[in-house]
Design a protein around this motif. Structure first.
Motif, short mmCIF file in Angstrom:
data_model
loop_
_atom_site.label_atom_id
_atom_site.label_comp_id
_atom_site.label_asym_id
_atom_site.label_seq_id
_atom_site.Cartn_x
_atom_site.Cartn_y
_atom_site.Cartn_z
N SER A 159 0.84 -1.21 0.00
CA SER A 159 0.00 0.00 0.00
C SER A 159 0.87 1.25 0.00
N PRO A 160 0.69 2.13 -0.98
CA PRO A 160 1.47 3.37 -1.03
C PRO A 160 1.10 4.36 0.08
N HIS A 161 -0.03 4.10 0.74
CA HIS A 161 -0.50 5.03 1.78
C HIS A 161 0.02 4.67 3.16
N PHE A 162 0.68 3.51 3.29
CA PHE A 162 1.04 3.06 4.63
C PHE A 162 2.05 3.97 5.32
N PHE A 163 3.11 4.36 4.60
CA PHE A 163 4.18 5.12 5.22
C PHE A 163 3.95 6.63 5.17
N THR A 164 2.73 7.06 4.99
CA THR A 164 2.44 8.49 5.07
C THR A 164 2.40 8.91 6.53
N THR A 165 2.74 10.16 6.78
CA THR A 165 2.75 10.66 8.17
C THR A 165 1.40 10.51 8.83
N GLU A 166 0.35 10.85 8.10
CA GLU A 166 -1.00 10.78 8.68
C GLU A 166 -1.38 9.36 9.06
N ASN A 167 -1.00 8.39 8.21
CA ASN A 167 -1.35 7.00 8.53
C ASN A 167 -0.57 6.49 9.72
N LEU A 168 0.71 6.85 9.83
CA LEU A 168 1.50 6.41 10.98
C LEU A 168 0.97 7.00 12.28
N LEU A 169 0.52 8.25 12.22
CA LEU A 169 -0.11 8.85 13.39
C LEU A 169 -1.42 8.13 13.72
N ASN A 170 -2.12 7.70 12.67
CA ASN A 170 -3.36 6.96 12.87
C ASN A 170 -3.09 5.61 13.52
N VAL A 171 -1.98 4.97 13.14
CA VAL A 171 -1.60 3.71 13.78
C VAL A 171 -1.36 3.91 15.27
N SER A 172 -0.65 4.98 15.61
CA SER A 172 -0.38 5.25 17.03
C SER A 172 -1.68 5.53 17.78
N LEU A 173 -2.63 6.20 17.11
CA LEU A 173 -3.92 6.48 17.73
C LEU A 173 -4.69 5.19 17.96
N GLN A 174 -4.69 4.31 16.96
CA GLN A 174 -5.39 3.04 17.09
C GLN A 174 -4.78 2.16 18.18
N ALA A 175 -3.47 2.25 18.34
CA ALA A 175 -2.80 1.41 19.34
C ALA A 175 -2.92 1.97 20.75
N SER A 176 -3.20 3.25 20.88
CA SER A 176 -3.07 3.94 22.17
C SER A 176 -3.94 3.34 23.26
N ILE A 177 -5.20 3.10 22.98
CA ILE A 177 -6.12 2.61 24.02
C ILE A 177 -5.71 1.21 24.47
N THR A 178 -5.47 0.32 23.51
CA THR A 178 -5.04 -1.03 23.86
C THR A 178 -3.73 -0.99 24.64
N ALA A 179 -2.82 -0.12 24.23
CA ALA A 179 -1.51 -0.04 24.89
C ALA A 179 -1.63 0.44 26.33
N ILE A 180 -2.46 1.45 26.55
CA ILE A 180 -2.64 1.98 27.91
C ILE A 180 -3.19 0.89 28.83
N ILE A 181 -4.18 0.15 28.33
CA ILE A 181 -4.75 -0.93 29.14
C ILE A 181 -3.73 -2.06 29.33
N ALA A 182 -2.92 -2.30 28.30
CA ALA A 182 -1.92 -3.37 28.39
C ALA A 182 -0.89 -3.09 29.47
N VAL A 183 -0.61 -1.83 29.75
CA VAL A 183 0.32 -1.50 30.83
C VAL A 183 -0.24 -2.00 32.16
N GLY A 184 -1.51 -1.72 32.40
CA GLY A 184 -2.14 -2.22 33.62
C GLY A 184 -2.15 -3.73 33.68
N MET A 185 -2.42 -4.36 32.54
CA MET A 185 -2.42 -5.83 32.50
C MET A 185 -1.02 -6.37 32.80
N THR A 186 0.00 -5.66 32.37
CA THR A 186 1.37 -6.08 32.64
C THR A 186 1.63 -6.16 34.15
#
Length: 294
Positions: free
Chosen positions: A25-52
């Motif tokens: 996908s030519p859109h994967f390495f765009t700045t906006e998409n990478l920021l979107n990845v971090s946004l999508q991961a953020s909630i799961t990641a925050i909860i995962a810290v507590g689970m750790t």
């Protein structure tokens, strides 16, 4: 804590995953998409810290997905009724703290198996989410609430910044505080920890309370992103969280799953097929880690 070899393998898997998706996908390495990845991961990641924290003590918390829903509903219901932002956010976090305190007490004091305790709480909180809302979303919220999950600072999504702050705080707590050392000690050998003067029950309870509070924080962020309280929010989220922590390593595991889901979306892969692919990748990661260990 996972061995360094495992962490390096997961990091390599993330790099390879990014390389493949960039080719597809030519859109994967765009700045906006990478920021979107971090946004999508953020909630799961925050909860995962507590689970750790919980898993380090030798426990597990299956109720985090349901806590996400109830915390979001508590916050949005309070806002809808005219409560201040501070009171509403406190109500949402309070739900998580209450859930964690209940789980911690039952596990540490009554010594009931964590799996049974948190499975029961998962069912109770999910049922309460549907009962209190009659199965309907909580709408008509103040305009500013959506900015919590959608605002950006210097172009970076606020939830992504909060994710990094939570990881930084967790790193300091685990590496440089007495409490962090006690978590490892209790998880390694509770009886030896007790004989060494560590208050085992208090350490276990604190891990569950923090896990509940972070799950509630994730629920509030999710409700803000959807601008509503949803009784089915966080459904099956506990599986992603546990997979990220136990199978893959908290931060890298969360990013691996988030990047994979993002890439599948960019490639217009059917959502049902996405579940199969994500499950297969996690299973493959377990198999490779097992073979590497042997």
């Amino acid at each position: 804590m996972r061995p360094r070899g495992s962490e390096a393998a997961i990091a390599l898997a993330v790099v390879l995953e990014c390389a493949v998706l960039a080719l597809l996908s030519p859109h994967f390495f765009t700045t906006e998409n990478l920021l979107n990845v971090s946004l999508q991961a953020s909630i799961t990641a925050i909860i995962a810290v507590g689970m750790t924290f919980v898993i380090l003590t030798g426990g597990i918390d299956l109720s985090v997905g349901s806590v996400v829903a109830v915390a979001g509903i508590a916050t949005t219901s309070a806002l809808q009724s005219g409560r201040s932002y501070a009171a509403s956010l406190a109500a949402g976090i309070g739900v998580g703290v209450l859930s964690g305190a209940a789980a911690g007490a039952l596990v540490s004091v009554l010594r009931i198996a964590p799996f049974i305790v948190t499975l029961a709480l998962m069912t109770v909180w999910r049922g309460l989410a549907f009962v209190t809302t009659e199965g309907r979303p909580v709408w008509s919220l103040p305009a500013g609430f959506a900015s919590l999950g959608g605002a950006r600072l210097a172009g970076v999504p606020l939830p992504s910044i909060l994710m990094l702050l939570v990881f930084a705080a967790a790193h300091v707590a685990l590496r440089h505080t007495r409490w962090g050392r006690h978590l490892y000690a209790v998880g390694g050998n509770p009886e030896a920890a007790r004989l060494a003067g560590i208050r085992v029950r208090r350490v276990i309870a604190s891990a569950y309370v923090l896990c509940g509070a972070l799950a509630a924080a994730g629920g509030i962020l999710l409700a803000s992103r959807m601008n509503s309280g949803q009784p089915n929010a966080g459904l099956m989220l506990e599986l992603d969280v546990i997979a990220a922590v136990v199978v893959l390593g908290t931060f890298l595991g969360t990013m691996l799953i988030a990047i994979l889901r993002n890439g599948l979306n960019l490639l217009n892969v059917n959502s049902y097929i996405q579940q199969v692919v994500v499950g297969a990748v996690i299973l493959m990661a377990v198999l490779l880690d097992h073979l590497r260990g042997r």
